[in-house]
Design a protein around this motif. Structure first.
Motif, short mmCIF file in Angstrom:
data_model
loop_
_atom_site.label_atom_id
_atom_site.label_comp_id
_atom_site.label_asym_id
_atom_site.label_seq_id
_atom_site.Cartn_x
_atom_site.Cartn_y
_atom_site.Cartn_z
N PRO A 129 44.14 35.93 41.04
CA PRO A 129 42.82 35.55 41.55
C PRO A 129 42.15 36.71 42.28
O PRO A 129 42.83 37.56 42.89
N ALA A 130 40.83 36.75 42.25
CA ALA A 130 40.08 37.86 42.85
C ALA A 130 40.42 38.03 44.33
O ALA A 130 40.44 39.16 44.84
N ARG A 131 40.73 36.92 45.03
CA ARG A 131 40.98 37.02 46.46
C ARG A 131 42.26 37.78 46.79
O ARG A 131 42.46 38.20 47.93
N ASN A 181 37.11 36.18 33.08
CA ASN A 181 36.42 35.09 33.76
C ASN A 181 37.28 33.84 33.72
O ASN A 181 37.88 33.53 32.69
N ASP A 206 35.58 31.79 38.93
CA ASP A 206 36.26 32.92 39.57
C ASP A 206 36.50 34.01 38.53
O ASP A 206 36.23 33.81 37.34
N GLN A 207 37.03 35.12 38.99
CA GLN A 207 37.53 36.16 38.10
C GLN A 207 39.00 36.38 38.38
O GLN A 207 39.45 36.29 39.52
N CYS A 208 39.76 36.66 37.33
CA CYS A 208 41.19 36.92 37.46
C CYS A 208 41.51 38.29 36.86
O CYS A 208 40.88 38.71 35.88
#
Length: 529
Positions: free
Chosen positions: A347-349, A372, A509-511
């Motif tokens: 995950p982007a975070r 995406n 989100d983006q991964c």
């Protein structure tokens, strides 16, 4: 003397029993399923097929199939002397259940039982009901509001076994196997996912274990699941068969009302072991999945934040409720990176923490990609309408399909065949097959991260919307399991992005995907995977 029969010979025997259809449908069906079992699970044990070492016996398609403790027999012709000879040579010492035996074989089997002085523990007679595939395909199915019709999963077998009047030591394995290898149908409460009613198909293609939860009886749910499984079987190109005791008036009435006809009587004869007590063959279960390791930090805060790092062979997954660098970074720092890892769907975070660790450890990257994350709620997914194109049918993928799926997969690599086989065996999947040749033309599996993956349409069948069909079906199935549906799509893949947008998925989100090189030598695959 008796000799084992290989799959090629069984196929020849099977073709013989198409004569005077449906007179020999029982013989044809057991052979059909045993052949399919061997194709899908070649290592499935405790099923043996025999014939006599005699040319006339082979011309008559004479066979004895012993499935654990169940015996199935078949032979063309009016004279059954060769069948009698074969039965005399069979080992009856462990006890045998002569199963779904057509009326024409009864006198011969009883003659052998008497000659061997075997004790008969029970002898039941049932009526054989049959519905043609053409009529089965015309059945109208109205799923009750608030409920969902779905193929059963192996996890349902325990409940089915508990409720089955014929439950015994060894029946759980049988139910799991039949659910895994044959069509089945369950009616589930949409909200609670409780299994309300169900029906399976036995190894000789009979509908069986039909049951409705006692709290839901007298609402027509039994009829609903029988219609649904009958339609599903007919879509595979098969007639539908069932055996019912003549004194079971409710079931007889149900099947007659649906258009089934009685075409024969069948017998079940159980003989007692001649030496000692019957012992079950060792249970056959999926081996424990190896090379999957799950880690967290020892401190309580890590557990409170649900911090995990999963290493599945060479793939790394990470998750944490908190965005704190301290927890994720510390956990990733402690991981062994020496063999090279593919950081998957990060995950982007968490990407900042990962990049810091990669930089500090001076790891070299083979690639660094972004996708995406598309998302659909379980409610939206379960309400999708799906219809297979004319001339095709939708079904769960089998492990035997993995070779083709792997061959066509753009991301195929040394260990990918094992991976695809595992995911087909353990997660939802969908394939689109031609009705006539049962050729697989499009498919989608579910990855271990829960995402849709390996979506593919064979080049000979592109531009017909088949990719959308299999995506809708696997999405609907996952939603019906009470789970939201996710997919990862490269933002440069305009066609796939447009398809998921059209289906109603949203990008949330983006991964990221990072592959690090091994620190020493090349990647070696565990256990020959």
């Amino acid at each position: 003397m008796l000799q084992s029969v290989d799959i090629q010979a069984l196929r020849i025997f099977q073709s013989l029993f198409t004569n005077k259809w449906p007179n020999y449908c029982q013989e044809y069906n057991i052979l059909s399923n045993i052949i399919e079992f061997a194709k899908v699970e070649p290592k499935l044990g405790n099923i043996n097929a025999y014939t006599l070492d005699d040319e006339q016996a082979k011309k008559l398609g004479l066979f004895l199939i012993v499935d654990r403790y169940q015996l199935f027999v078949g032979c063309l012709g009016q004279s059954l002397e060769l069948l009698e000879q074969a039965l005399h040579q069979l080992d009856w010492s462990r006890g045998v259940l002569c199963t779904s035996m057509p009326q024409r074989y009864l006198a011969t089997v009883l003659k052998v039982i008497r000659a061997k002085q075997l004790d008969v523990e029970f002898h039941h007679e049932s009526d054989l009901y049959l519905l043609s595939k053409e009529r089965a395909l015309q059945l109208n199915i109205d799923c009750p509001e608030g409920f969902q019709l779905e193929p059963l999963s192996e996890e349902d077998a325990q409940l089915i076994d508990q409720e089955w009047p014929y439950s015994h030591e060894g029946s759980l394995y049988f139910l799991q196997r039949q659910i895994r290898l044959c069509p089945s149908m369950g009616l589930y409460d949409k909200q609670t996912r409780k299994l309300i009613a169900w029906c399976i198909r036995t190894q000789d293609s009979l509908l069986a274990a039909l049951h409705v939860d006692s709290k839901y009886k007298r609402r027509g749910f039994g009829t609903t699941v029988v219609k649904a499984i009958s339609r599903r079987i007919a879509a595979l190109g098969d007639d539908v068969a069932a055996e019912i005791y003549s004194n079971n008036k409710a079931s007889c009435s149900l099947f007659l009302k649906l258009g089934f006809q009685v075409i024969d009587q069948c017998h079940w004869i159980n003989t007692a072991p001649t030496i000692g007590k019957f012992t079950w063959p060792e249970g056959q279960q999926d081996p424990k999945i190896k090379n999957v390791k799950i880690y967290t930090l020892s401190e309580q805060r890590a557990k409170d934040e649900a911090l995990f790092v999963i290493v599945d062979r060479y793939q790394l997954f990470v998750g944490c409720l908190s965005n704190s660098e301290a927890l994720v970074k510390e956990a990733l720092t402690l991981i062994d990176w020496s063999s090279g890892l593919k950081c998957s769907s990060i995950p982007a975070r968490h990407i900042k923490d990962l990049e810091i660790v990669v930089k500090e450890k001076q790891l070299k990257l083979q690639f660094n990609d972004v996708t995406n994350l598309y998302y659909m709620t379980r409610q939206e997914a379960s309400e999708l309408k799906v219809e297979a194109p004319a001339g095709y049918f939708l079904d769960t993928l089998k492990e035997v399909d993995a070779d083709l799926v792997n061959e066509e997969w753009p991301n195929r690599h040394v260990g990918s065949l094992y991976f695809i086989q595992r995911q087909i065996r353990m997660c939802p999947s969908v394939g689109l097959y031609t009705t006539d040749a049962k050729e697989l033309v499009a498919w989608c599996i579910r990855l271990q991260g829960g995402y849709l993956g390996a979506l593919q349409v064979r080049s000979s069948h592109k531009r017909r919307g088949f990719g959308s069909v299999v995506t809708r079906e696997i999405t609907r199935r996952i939603g019906s399991l009470g789970q939201d549906v996710m997919a990862l799509v490269n933002p440069q893949n305009n066609a796939s992005c447009a398809m998921f947008d059209k289906l109603g998925f949203k990008v949330i989100d983006q991964c990221y995907w990072l592959r690090t090189e091994p620190l020493t030598g090349e990647v070696t695959w565990p256990d020959g995977e």
